[in-house]
Design a protein around this motif. Structure first.
Motif, PDB file in Angstrom:
ATOM      1  N   ASP A 166     -19.448  53.373  61.978  1.00  0.00           N
ATOM      2  CA  ASP A 166     -20.611  53.102  61.139  1.00  0.00           C
ATOM      3  C   ASP A 166     -21.249  51.765  61.465  1.00  0.00           C
ATOM      4  N   CYS A 167     -20.432  50.741  61.663  1.00  0.00           N
ATOM      5  CA  CYS A 167     -20.980  49.391  61.827  1.00  0.00           C
ATOM      6  C   CYS A 167     -21.987  49.335  62.964  1.00  0.00           C
ATOM      7  N   LEU A 168     -21.632  49.857  64.109  1.00  0.00           N
ATOM      8  CA  LEU A 168     -22.525  49.812  65.260  1.00  0.00           C
ATOM      9  C   LEU A 168     -23.667  50.809  65.142  1.00  0.00           C
ATOM     10  N   ASN A 169     -23.381  52.005  64.677  1.00  0.00           N
ATOM     11  CA  ASN A 169     -24.355  53.088  64.791  1.00  0.00           C
ATOM     12  C   ASN A 169     -25.161  53.367  63.525  1.00  0.00           C
ATOM     13  N   TYR A 170     -24.571  53.173  62.341  1.00  0.00           N
ATOM     14  CA  TYR A 170     -25.227  53.592  61.106  1.00  0.00           C
ATOM     15  C   TYR A 170     -25.202  52.540  60.004  1.00  0.00           C
ATOM     16  N   GLY A 171     -24.765  51.317  60.318  1.00  0.00           N
ATOM     17  CA  GLY A 171     -24.602  50.352  59.243  1.00  0.00           C
ATOM     18  C   GLY A 171     -25.028  48.955  59.638  1.00  0.00           C
ATOM     19  N   CYS A 172     -24.030  48.085  59.864  1.00  0.00           N
ATOM     20  CA  CYS A 172     -24.286  46.644  60.043  1.00  0.00           C
ATOM     21  C   CYS A 172     -25.350  46.353  61.096  1.00  0.00           C
ATOM     22  N   VAL A 173     -25.196  46.895  62.269  1.00  0.00           N
ATOM     23  CA  VAL A 173     -26.081  46.528  63.385  1.00  0.00           C
ATOM     24  C   VAL A 173     -27.502  47.041  63.177  1.00  0.00           C
ATOM     25  N   PRO A 174     -27.731  48.332  62.926  1.00  0.00           N
ATOM     26  CA  PRO A 174     -29.117  48.767  62.720  1.00  0.00           C
ATOM     27  C   PRO A 174     -29.757  48.182  61.469  1.00  0.00           C
ATOM     28  N   SER A 175     -28.976  47.972  60.409  1.00  0.00           N
ATOM     29  CA  SER A 175     -29.575  47.415  59.197  1.00  0.00           C
ATOM     30  C   SER A 175     -30.027  45.975  59.434  1.00  0.00           C
ATOM     31  N   LYS A 176     -29.235  45.191  60.167  1.00  0.00           N
ATOM     32  CA  LYS A 176     -29.648  43.809  60.453  1.00  0.00           C
ATOM     33  C   LYS A 176     -30.865  43.789  61.371  1.00  0.00           C
ATOM     34  N   SER A 177     -30.952  44.728  62.291  1.00  0.00           N
ATOM     35  CA  SER A 177     -32.127  44.808  63.155  1.00  0.00           C
ATOM     36  C   SER A 177     -33.377  45.135  62.339  1.00  0.00           C
ATOM     37  N   LEU A 178     -33.234  46.063  61.393  1.00  0.00           N
ATOM     38  CA  LEU A 178     -34.350  46.415  60.520  1.00  0.00           C
ATOM     39  C   LEU A 178     -34.755  45.218  59.655  1.00  0.00           C
ATOM     40  N   LEU A 179     -33.762  44.484  59.152  1.00  0.00           N
ATOM     41  CA  LEU A 179     -34.054  43.287  58.354  1.00  0.00           C
ATOM     42  C   LEU A 179     -34.794  42.230  59.170  1.00  0.00           C
ATOM     43  N   ALA A 180     -34.432  42.094  60.448  1.00  0.00           N
ATOM     44  CA  ALA A 180     -35.105  41.111  61.298  1.00  0.00           C
ATOM     45  C   ALA A 180     -36.588  41.447  61.442  1.00  0.00           C
ATOM     46  N   ALA A 181     -36.902  42.744  61.626  1.00  0.00           N
ATOM     47  CA  ALA A 181     -38.300  43.158  61.718  1.00  0.00           C
ATOM     48  C   ALA A 181     -39.030  42.920  60.398  1.00  0.00           C
ATOM     49  N   ALA A 182     -38.349  43.229  59.280  1.00  0.00           N
ATOM     50  CA  ALA A 182     -38.962  43.026  57.968  1.00  0.00           C
ATOM     51  C   ALA A 182     -39.226  41.539  57.700  1.00  0.00           C
ATOM     52  N   LYS A 183     -38.315  40.684  58.146  1.00  0.00           N
ATOM     53  CA  LYS A 183     -38.488  39.240  57.933  1.00  0.00           C
ATOM     54  C   LYS A 183     -39.722  38.727  58.675  1.00  0.00           C
ATOM     55  N   LEU A 184     -39.920  39.208  59.904  1.00  0.00           N
ATOM     56  CA  LEU A 184     -41.097  38.783  60.657  1.00  0.00           C
ATOM     57  C   LEU A 184     -42.377  39.215  59.952  1.00  0.00           C
ATOM     58  N   ALA A 185     -42.392  40.457  59.462  1.00  0.00           N
ATOM     59  CA  ALA A 185     -43.573  40.945  58.752  1.00  0.00           C
ATOM     60  C   ALA A 185     -43.818  40.136  57.484  1.00  0.00           C
ATOM     61  N   ASP A 186     -42.744  39.804  56.778  1.00  0.00           N
ATOM     62  CA  ASP A 186     -42.879  39.076  55.519  1.00  0.00           C
ATOM     63  C   ASP A 186     -43.326  37.635  55.747  1.00  0.00           C
ATOM     64  N   MET A 187     -42.871  37.031  56.836  1.00  0.00           N
ATOM     65  CA  MET A 187     -43.318  35.668  57.146  1.00  0.00           C
ATOM     66  C   MET A 187     -44.827  35.631  57.339  1.00  0.00           C
ATOM     67  N   GLY A 188     -45.362  36.669  57.981  1.00  0.00           N
ATOM     68  CA  GLY A 188     -46.805  36.716  58.179  1.00  0.00           C
ATOM     69  C   GLY A 188     -47.570  36.820  56.877  1.00  0.00           C
ATOM     70  N   ARG A 189     -46.990  37.501  55.895  1.00  0.00           N
ATOM     71  CA  ARG A 189     -47.666  37.685  54.609  1.00  0.00           C
ATOM     72  C   ARG A 189     -47.682  36.391  53.783  1.00  0.00           C
ATOM     73  N   HIS A 190     -46.662  35.555  53.951  1.00  0.00           N
ATOM     74  CA  HIS A 190     -46.508  34.404  53.073  1.00  0.00           C
ATOM     75  C   HIS A 190     -46.744  33.062  53.777  1.00  0.00           C
ATOM     76  N   GLY A 191     -47.227  33.109  55.014  1.00  0.00           N
ATOM     77  CA  GLY A 191     -47.464  31.862  55.722  1.00  0.00           C
ATOM     78  C   GLY A 191     -48.510  30.989  55.063  1.00  0.00           C
ATOM     79  N   GLY A 192     -49.444  31.609  54.332  1.00  0.00           N
ATOM     80  CA  GLY A 192     -50.502  30.843  53.690  1.00  0.00           C
ATOM     81  C   GLY A 192     -49.995  29.804  52.719  1.00  0.00           C
ATOM     82  N   ALA A 193     -48.825  30.035  52.137  1.00  0.00           N
ATOM     83  CA  ALA A 193     -48.255  29.061  51.200  1.00  0.00           C
ATOM     84  C   ALA A 193     -47.952  27.743  51.891  1.00  0.00           C
ATOM     85  N   LEU A 194     -47.759  27.797  53.208  1.00  0.00           N
ATOM     86  CA  LEU A 194     -47.479  26.586  53.986  1.00  0.00           C
ATOM     87  C   LEU A 194     -48.684  26.175  54.830  1.00  0.00           C
ATOM     88  N   GLY A 195     -49.813  26.819  54.568  1.00  0.00           N
ATOM     89  CA  GLY A 195     -51.017  26.470  55.310  1.00  0.00           C
ATOM     90  C   GLY A 195     -51.143  27.139  56.651  1.00  0.00           C
TER      91      GLY A 195
END
Length: 249
Positions: free
Chosen positions: A43-72
């Protein structure tokens, strides 16, 4: 059928737990047989830890773009290509997979058999046409998703942790059943402020249904919740079972 193998250790399951035991034991001089019927890495490699962290990394990049205005710092609203995100998840899994591969563990000296194991007696397991009689067994078979018997679910499109990370289309809405690590990480990837969603949407519902209660010591599961889950209400201090302890998350 060939003569039985008689290693020091037979590990059933090549997920994160089984691989760690097999690698550690063989490097300390033990003879090890590793049995796996599915994907190496579990599970960790194929269906859990690894893919979920990869998905979170993509979500973090998208979210940074949405909230960058707070820092100018201002960005155009991000355009999410779900197929490209799924491709990225696959690349991350492929990059890590050699660490968990059959070839690597065979180079370490582990005998890897890719077949389902079954016990013939307390001392003997069989995988395909091979018998194994080790000094010790380690059962590290992990788990698999259970689809709850919710009326109408069989007619709906639903995901489990074994299918959601290959999804290539944006879902119109998402209901997550299960608050384990993968469930919470899926919420975090789907929402920019998952804690707010949990507190503003899920918590009032659970309070209304009598599953949790607010106390000065935190949010606690009620006796009704334990009965609903089929669990015995703990005799110990119930604060230990708070969903969110006071001042702790």
């Amino acid at each position: 059928m060939s003569d039985a193998l008689t290693p020091d250790l037979c590990v059933i399951g090549a997920g994160s737990g089984g691989l760690a035991v097999a690698a550690g034991a063989v490097q300390m001089g033990a003879s090890v047989v590793l049995l796996e019927r599915g994907e190496m890495g579990g599970d960790c490699l194929n269906y859990g830890c690894v893919p979920s962290k990869s998905l979170l990394a993509a979500a973090k990049l998208a979210d940074m773009g949405r909230h960058g205005g707070a820092l100018g710092v201002f960005y155009e609203p991000p355009r999410i290509d779900f197929a490209a995100v799924a491709d990225s998840v696959e690349r991350v899994i492929a990059a890590i997979a050699p660490n968990d591969s059959q070839e690597r563990f065979e180079r370490l000296g582990v005998r890897v058999i890719r077949a389902e194991a079954r016990f013939l007696d307390r001392r003997t397991a069989q995988a395909s046409d091979t018998l194994i009689r080790p000094r010790r067994f380690v059962i590290a078979t992990g788990s698999h998703p259970v689809v709850p018997p919710i009326p109408g679910l069989d007619t709906a499109r639903y995901f489990t942790n074994e299918t959601i990370f290959t999804n290539r289309e944006r879902p119109g809405h998402l209901i997550v059943i299960g608050g384990g690590p993968v469930g919470i990480e899926t919420i975090a990837a789907a929402l920019s402020e998952p804690r707010d969603a949990i507190e503003e949407i899920i918590e009032p519902f659970l309070i209304q249904k009598g599953f949790i209660q607010r106390t000065p010591r935190g949010r606690l599961l009620t006796p009704h919740a334990f009965r609903h889950l089929g669990l015995a209400e703990p005799a110990r201090d119930p604060a230990q079972f708070g969903l969110f302890g006071q001042g702790e998350e």
